[in-house]
Design an enzyme around this catalytic site. Sequence first.
Site, PDB file in Angstrom:
ATOM      1  N   ARG A 197      -3.391  -3.285  -7.084  1.00  0.00           N
ATOM      2  CA  ARG A 197      -2.691  -3.793  -5.909  1.00  0.00           C
ATOM      3  C   ARG A 197      -1.752  -4.949  -6.275  1.00  0.00           C
ATOM      4  NH1 ARG A 197      -3.224   0.009  -3.107  1.00  0.00           N
ATOM      5  NH2 ARG A 197      -3.845   0.046  -0.921  1.00  0.00           N
ATOM      6  N   HIS A 235       0.993  -3.662   6.204  1.00  0.00           N
ATOM      7  CA  HIS A 235      -0.213  -3.564   7.032  1.00  0.00           C
ATOM      8  C   HIS A 235      -1.462  -4.100   6.342  1.00  0.00           C
ATOM      9  CE1 HIS A 235      -0.278   0.020   4.544  1.00  0.00           C
ATOM     10  NE2 HIS A 235      -1.570   0.085   4.740  1.00  0.00           N
ATOM     11  N   GLU A 236      -1.293  -4.754   5.173  1.00  0.00           N
ATOM     12  CA  GLU A 236      -2.492  -5.302   4.506  1.00  0.00           C
ATOM     13  C   GLU A 236      -2.433  -6.821   4.532  1.00  0.00           C
ATOM     14  OE1 GLU A 236      -3.828  -1.911   1.242  1.00  0.00           O
ATOM     15  OE2 GLU A 236      -3.595  -3.995   0.621  1.00  0.00           O
ATOM     16  N   CYS A 290     -15.221   3.016  20.874  1.00  0.00           N
ATOM     17  CA  CYS A 290     -15.759   1.733  20.411  1.00  0.00           C
ATOM     18  C   CYS A 290     -17.223   1.570  20.818  1.00  0.00           C
ATOM     19  CB  CYS A 290     -14.933   0.566  20.950  1.00  0.00           C
ATOM     20  SG  CYS A 290     -13.414   0.273  20.006  1.00  0.00           S
ATOM     21  N   CYS A 328     -10.680   3.612  17.538  1.00  0.00           N
ATOM     22  CA  CYS A 328     -10.500   3.026  18.865  1.00  0.00           C
ATOM     23  C   CYS A 328      -9.361   3.734  19.596  1.00  0.00           C
ATOM     24  CB  CYS A 328     -10.186   1.536  18.715  1.00  0.00           C
ATOM     25  SG  CYS A 328      -9.759   0.704  20.245  1.00  0.00           S
ATOM     26  N   CYS A 359      -7.013  -2.771   4.305  1.00  0.00           N
ATOM     27  CA  CYS A 359      -6.785  -1.324   4.219  1.00  0.00           C
ATOM     28  C   CYS A 359      -7.608  -0.705   3.097  1.00  0.00           C
ATOM     29  CB  CYS A 359      -5.290  -1.022   4.051  1.00  0.00           C
ATOM     30  SG  CYS A 359      -4.944   0.738   3.900  1.00  0.00           S
ATOM     31  N   CYS A 371     -11.353  -2.373  20.250  1.00  0.00           N
ATOM     32  CA  CYS A 371     -11.285  -3.026  21.569  1.00  0.00           C
ATOM     33  C   CYS A 371     -12.664  -3.373  22.109  1.00  0.00           C
ATOM     34  CB  CYS A 371     -10.524  -2.150  22.567  1.00  0.00           C
ATOM     35  SG  CYS A 371     -11.480  -0.744  23.204  1.00  0.00           S
ATOM     36  N   CYS A 408     -13.618   0.902  24.749  1.00  0.00           N
ATOM     37  CA  CYS A 408     -13.324   2.317  24.975  1.00  0.00           C
ATOM     38  C   CYS A 408     -14.538   3.178  24.582  1.00  0.00           C
ATOM     39  CB  CYS A 408     -12.076   2.749  24.191  1.00  0.00           C
ATOM     40  SG  CYS A 408     -12.337   2.922  22.417  1.00  0.00           S
ATOM     41  N   CYS A 413       0.833  -1.212   0.000  1.00  0.00           N
ATOM     42  CA  CYS A 413       0.000   0.000   0.000  1.00  0.00           C
ATOM     43  C   CYS A 413       0.868   1.262   0.000  1.00  0.00           C
ATOM     44  CB  CYS A 413      -0.910  -0.040   1.223  1.00  0.00           C
ATOM     45  SG  CYS A 413      -1.837   1.460   1.551  1.00  0.00           S
ATOM     46  N   HIS A 414       0.257   2.384  -0.346  1.00  0.00           N
ATOM     47  CA  HIS A 414       0.977   3.661  -0.390  1.00  0.00           C
ATOM     48  C   HIS A 414       1.612   4.033   0.933  1.00  0.00           C
ATOM     49  CE1 HIS A 414      -0.194   4.930  -4.395  1.00  0.00           C
ATOM     50  NE2 HIS A 414      -1.284   4.248  -4.168  1.00  0.00           N
ATOM     51  N   THR A 415       0.924   3.700   2.017  1.00  0.00           N
ATOM     52  CA  THR A 415       1.437   4.094   3.330  1.00  0.00           C
ATOM     53  C   THR A 415       2.783   3.428   3.616  1.00  0.00           C
ATOM     54  OG1 THR A 415      -0.856   4.217   3.994  1.00  0.00           O
ATOM     55  CG2 THR A 415       0.761   4.394   5.737  1.00  0.00           C
ATOM     56  N   ARG A 461      -3.513   3.421  20.806  1.00  0.00           N
ATOM     57  CA  ARG A 461      -2.990   4.386  19.834  1.00  0.00           C
ATOM     58  C   ARG A 461      -1.568   4.840  20.105  1.00  0.00           C
ATOM     59  NH1 ARG A 461      -6.390   6.698  16.431  1.00  0.00           N
ATOM     60  NH2 ARG A 461      -5.402   8.716  16.256  1.00  0.00           N
TER      61      ARG A 461
HETATM   62  N1  LIG Z   1      -8.341   7.275   5.133  1.00  0.00           N
HETATM   63  C1  LIG Z   1      -7.698   6.113   5.204  1.00  0.00           C
HETATM   64  O1  LIG Z   1      -7.819   5.381   6.193  1.00  0.00           O
HETATM   65  C2  LIG Z   1      -6.866   5.668   4.043  1.00  0.00           C
HETATM   66  C3  LIG Z   1      -6.534   4.327   3.857  1.00  0.00           C
HETATM   67  C4  LIG Z   1      -5.829   3.964   2.701  1.00  0.00           C
HETATM   68  C5  LIG Z   1      -5.433   4.935   1.818  1.00  0.00           C
HETATM   69  N2  LIG Z   1      -5.737   6.237   2.040  1.00  0.00           N
HETATM   70  C6  LIG Z   1      -5.375   7.306   1.110  1.00  0.00           C
HETATM   71  O2  LIG Z   1      -6.331   7.344   0.071  1.00  0.00           O
HETATM   72  C7  LIG Z   1      -5.748   7.891  -1.096  1.00  0.00           C
HETATM   73  C8  LIG Z   1      -5.999   6.989  -2.269  1.00  0.00           C
HETATM   74  O3  LIG Z   1      -5.338   5.737  -2.093  1.00  0.00           O
HETATM   75  P1  LIG Z   1      -5.192   4.727  -3.326  1.00  0.00           P
HETATM   76  O4  LIG Z   1      -4.488   3.537  -2.828  1.00  0.00           O
HETATM   77  O5  LIG Z   1      -6.501   4.537  -3.985  1.00  0.00           O
HETATM   78  O6  LIG Z   1      -4.220   5.618  -4.247  1.00  0.00           O
HETATM   79  P2  LIG Z   1      -3.907   5.604  -5.805  1.00  0.00           P
HETATM   80  O7  LIG Z   1      -2.695   6.441  -6.000  1.00  0.00           O
HETATM   81  O8  LIG Z   1      -3.898   4.203  -6.323  1.00  0.00           O
HETATM   82  O9  LIG Z   1      -5.166   6.342  -6.457  1.00  0.00           O
HETATM   83  C9  LIG Z   1      -5.271   7.731  -6.543  1.00  0.00           C
HETATM   84  C10 LIG Z   1      -5.966   8.039  -7.864  1.00  0.00           C
HETATM   85  O10 LIG Z   1      -6.197   9.443  -7.931  1.00  0.00           O
HETATM   86  C11 LIG Z   1      -6.118   9.808  -9.286  1.00  0.00           C
HETATM   87  N3  LIG Z   1      -5.974  11.247  -9.462  1.00  0.00           N
HETATM   88  C12 LIG Z   1      -4.837  11.998  -9.437  1.00  0.00           C
HETATM   89  N4  LIG Z   1      -5.114  13.275  -9.683  1.00  0.00           N
HETATM   90  C13 LIG Z   1      -6.451  13.365  -9.872  1.00  0.00           C
HETATM   91  C14 LIG Z   1      -7.333  14.427 -10.183  1.00  0.00           C
HETATM   92  N5  LIG Z   1      -6.905  15.677 -10.353  1.00  0.00           N
HETATM   93  N6  LIG Z   1      -8.652  14.145 -10.302  1.00  0.00           N
HETATM   94  C15 LIG Z   1      -9.114  12.883 -10.131  1.00  0.00           C
HETATM   95  N7  LIG Z   1      -8.312  11.839  -9.855  1.00  0.00           N
HETATM   96  C16 LIG Z   1      -7.004  12.070  -9.732  1.00  0.00           C
HETATM   97  C17 LIG Z   1      -4.943   9.005  -9.814  1.00  0.00           C
HETATM   98  O11 LIG Z   1      -4.980   8.882 -11.219  1.00  0.00           O
HETATM   99  C18 LIG Z   1      -5.136   7.674  -9.104  1.00  0.00           C
HETATM  100  O12 LIG Z   1      -5.842   6.737  -9.889  1.00  0.00           O
HETATM  101  C19 LIG Z   1      -4.265   8.113  -0.761  1.00  0.00           C
HETATM  102  O13 LIG Z   1      -4.091   9.434  -0.346  1.00  0.00           O
HETATM  103  C20 LIG Z   1      -4.061   7.162   0.412  1.00  0.00           C
HETATM  104  O14 LIG Z   1      -2.979   7.568   1.217  1.00  0.00           O
HETATM  105  C21 LIG Z   1      -6.449   6.607   3.132  1.00  0.00           C
HETATM  106 ZN   LIG Z   2      -2.825   1.019   3.501  1.00  0.00          ZN
HETATM  107 ZN   LIG Z   3     -11.712   0.831  21.493  1.00  0.00          ZN
END
Ligand SMILES: NC(=O)c1ccc[n+]([C@@H]2O[C@H](COP(=O)([O-])OP(=O)(O)OC[C@H]3O[C@@H](n4cnc5c(N)ncnc54)[C@H](O)[C@@H]3O)[C@@H](O)[C@H]2O)c1
Ligand SMILES: [Zn+2]
Ligand SMILES: [Zn+2]
Length: 368
Positions: A362, A62-63, A98, A106, A169, A92, A95, A40-42, A110
Amino acid sequence: MRMRAAVLEEFGQPLVVQEIDLEEPKTGEVLVRLVACGVCHTDMYTASGVDPSGYAPAVLGHEGAGVVEAVGEGVDSLRVGDHVVTLFSPQCRECEHCLSPRTNICLAIRDQQGKGYLPDGTTRLSRDGEPIRHFMGTSTFAEYTVMPAIALAKVSPEAPLDRACLFACGLSTGLGAAMYTAKVEAGTTCVVFGAGMVGLGAVAGCRLQGADRIVCVDLSQERLQMARHQGATDVMIGGADTVEAILEMTGGFGADHTIEATGLVGVMRQAVESARMGWGLATMCGVAGKGETIAIIPRLLITGRRVAGSSFGGVKGRDQVPQLVQRYLDGDIDVDAFLSHRLTLDEVNRGFDLMHAQDGIRSVIEFA
Ligand SMILES: NC(=O)c1ccc[n+]([C@@H]2O[C@H](COP(=O)([O-])OP(=O)(O)OC[C@H]3O[C@@H](n4cnc5c(N)ncnc54)[C@H](O)[C@@H]3O)[C@@H](O)[C@H]2O)c1
Ligand SMILES: [Zn+2]
Ligand SMILES: [Zn+2]
């Protein structure tokens, strides 16, 4: 025990796959043999060193999905042989958060998790007696992991683990953003910005909620094609005129729901501006860069638009990840479409390269 793991030794450098030590699970902890883990990106963000809260050495990942091999004292929610999905966002069930239906965040572990420790403030990972820190409480780029039982979702043994891991994730984040944070209503018009793992999950979530019209915006035609497959009724290439185009499609009002899944603050702004006057809800999933802010014209809020943020899609992991996996097993969600590449643990850095090149949705590491 000895096991192989991908260790972040130095920021900006490739992960180093090597043998390290893993201790037995302590009270409230569980030993899991990993079968599959998404990249994943993270993970890439932390490995790059850009994440200000990152630390090294640590085992990333983490996935994960795998099988329970042993449980520590006091664990009665899981048994040896159970199939589990790892949760960086635990539940949990005790808390204040939760116990509230209003959030999935949760409070139990943390602080220690954020610093790379298990809840008792120590690590189970080490090398030559030197501790190696855990990452997101999961550390799943490894053959085995020890995790708190409250951070494991028990899923149906019928779910193939190479697909179940995606629910750890990105996929749950997207599905949940539509289903649990936004609570998309049947018959509504929804716009999803981004068609990566999170955005495609959100498109599927809007479809499962019975949305009438689902517009997906991305820069890649190929990804927009995938969005159609997940249920988008309209697709468009994003740009400076996206808001105008959405207003035009919605009789000048905007969409009932907009969901942002790009991590770009400029797109977050578009998500707010294309939400409907009166009641439009803009839900943010993307993780923006440190210090970045969203520009919102206050009048847009006074006239009824609302903004929500969604961590892990608002999914209460132990309760709801098994339900989402069940919907996959019931044929409601096509998860196979997201699994683009299969890698070995030794190829983990290739997973980052593929992500960087936006090759596939992925990559999943499979453990032999
Ligand atoms: N909130 C959470 O718990 C959580 C969990 C996982 C990931 N994320 C975040 O969610 C986001 C997306 O994750 P992902 O794995 O799908 O990423 P990804 O990079 O695979 O997808 C992002 C998409 O956005 C598109 N994009 C870029 N510029 C754009 C624009 N101007 N208009 C429309 N689309 C555009 C890209 O082409 C790409 O397909 C990331 O910021 C990631 O860190 C958050
Ligand atoms: Zn992730
Ligand atoms: Zn909790």
